[in-house]
Design a protein around this motif. Structure first.
Motif, PDB file in Angstrom:
ATOM      1  N   GLN A 115       0.818  -1.205   0.000  1.00 24.49           N
ATOM      2  CA  GLN A 115       0.000   0.000   0.000  1.00 24.49           C
ATOM      3  C   GLN A 115       0.855   1.260   0.000  1.00 24.49           C
ATOM      4  O   GLN A 115       0.510   2.257  -0.630  1.00 24.49           O
ATOM      5  CB  GLN A 115      -0.923   0.006   1.218  1.00 24.49           C
ATOM      6  N   ASP A 164       0.548   4.328  -2.671  1.00 24.40           N
ATOM      7  CA  ASP A 164       0.233   5.685  -2.225  1.00 24.40           C
ATOM      8  C   ASP A 164       1.286   6.684  -2.689  1.00 24.40           C
ATOM      9  O   ASP A 164       0.964   7.797  -3.109  1.00 24.40           O
ATOM     10  CB  ASP A 164       0.122   5.732  -0.703  1.00 24.40           C
ATOM     11  N   ASP A 219       3.514  -0.130   6.719  1.00 24.12           N
ATOM     12  CA  ASP A 219       2.072  -0.271   6.514  1.00 24.12           C
ATOM     13  C   ASP A 219       1.324  -0.281   7.845  1.00 24.12           C
ATOM     14  O   ASP A 219       0.256   0.306   7.977  1.00 24.12           O
ATOM     15  CB  ASP A 219       1.774  -1.554   5.741  1.00 24.12           C
TER      16      ASP A 219
END
Length: 316
Positions: free
Chosen positions: A52, A56, A238
């Motif tokens: 992630q 991002d 994360d």
């Protein structure tokens, strides 16, 4: 009949030679170190690319404070890498890949550190725990198995010349950094006129190294080892990022409410921090603390710092 047989045998022999030459060519290509690295690290790269945090970052969801920490981690990483490269510049397993004028980043990173932290930047920064493990591995390799240094140099510098350029543009746009290059000197290769041509030269030099297949396989293993270090950092990142998203004040400063087991706080550094945070049940009461205190800042720093190298495998 005999004439037909002779003709037939002649064709068969020609086909065998042609087939043999083709197989030899394919074997030679697959034995190229650059090809072995690309194929041998594909799975690890795919896993890292899909975290992630990486997604991002590519979307521009990166704050200036994190980018400053990324620069810090890069500085420590390249200080170690270039120290070992200098040590092994005459080693036959690495010498052809020694391009200090074209590739070395420590000087550029020093300028970026001064831009972000001021002239006394060395007193304000530290290497993260996760990044330190990678730094120690680089030193071990350089001093004990210098042939494996190829894996670290290749993944870092080729990443800077490819995926790293994407990150530069994202950072300049998202953080409104000067177009003149302040804060992003790391990505500026003044002595490389054509990045694509240079990467081709670098791969050719690497493929020409006098290494047996076993050594090449060990280099691929070392590259995968580097990816594993990266994945450990992203796992920490994360988890910390999830907490930051949940605990955000109206002004955007994430905090810990001080309730419950302080050791479960992702900012917990193991020991109380004296000074501004003294007396707090959580060593990192606000996100501003990551700029000057150990803990989360180092996790975030190391994670951002190594994204460029990971992206290389996608953009090459």
């Amino acid at each position: 009949m005999s004439a037909e047989l002779e003709t037939s045998e002649g064709v068969d022999e020609s086909e065998k030679k042609s087939s043999g030459a083709s197989e030899k060519e394919n074997h030679t290509k697959m034995a190229d170190l650059s090809e072995l690295l690309k194929e041998g690290t594909k799975e690890a790269h795919d896993r890292a690319e899909n975290t992630q945090f990486v997604k991002d970052f590519l979307k521009g969801n990166i704050r200036k404070e994190l980018f400053k920490l990324a620069t810090t981690a890069l500085y420590f990483t390249y200080s170690a890498l270039e120290e070992e490269m200098e040590r092994n510049k005459d080693h036959p397993a690495f010498a052809p890949l020694y391009f200090p004028m074209e590739l070395h980043r420590k000087e550029a990173l020093t300028k970026d550190m001064e831009y972000f932290f001021g002239e006394d930047w060395e007193e304000k920064v530290r290497c993260s725990e996760a990044a330190q493990k990678y730094v120690e591995r680089i030193h071990y390799v350089g001093q004990n198995e210098p042939e494996l240094l190829v894996a670290h140099a290749y993944t870092r510098y080729m990443g800077d010349l490819s995926g790293g350029q994407v990150l530069k543009k994202v950072a300049q746009r998202a953080l409104k950094l000067p177009s003149t290059g302040e804060g992003t000197q790391f990505y500026l290769f003044e002595n490389v006129d054509n990045a694509q041509q240079f990467k081709q030269l670098y791969r050719a030099r690497m493929n020409a190294l006098d290494l047996n297949l076993k050594t090449k396989e060990r280099i691929v293993e070392e590259a995968n080892r580097a990816f594993e270090y990266n994945m450990q950092i992203f796992d920490e990142l994360d988890q910390a990022g999830s907490v930051l998203a949940r605990e955000t004040q109206e002004d955007g400063l994430p905090v810990h409410d001080g309730k419950g087991d302080v050791r479960k706080c992702p900012y917990y550094a193991g020991k109380p921090v004296r000074g501004a945070l003294e007396g707090s049940s959580c060593p990192f009461q606000t996100a501003l603390a990551v700029l000057s205190k150990p803990g989360l800042q180092f996790i975030l720093a190391a994670g951002v710092a190594l994204v460029a190298g990971l992206l290389a495998w996608y953009y090459m």
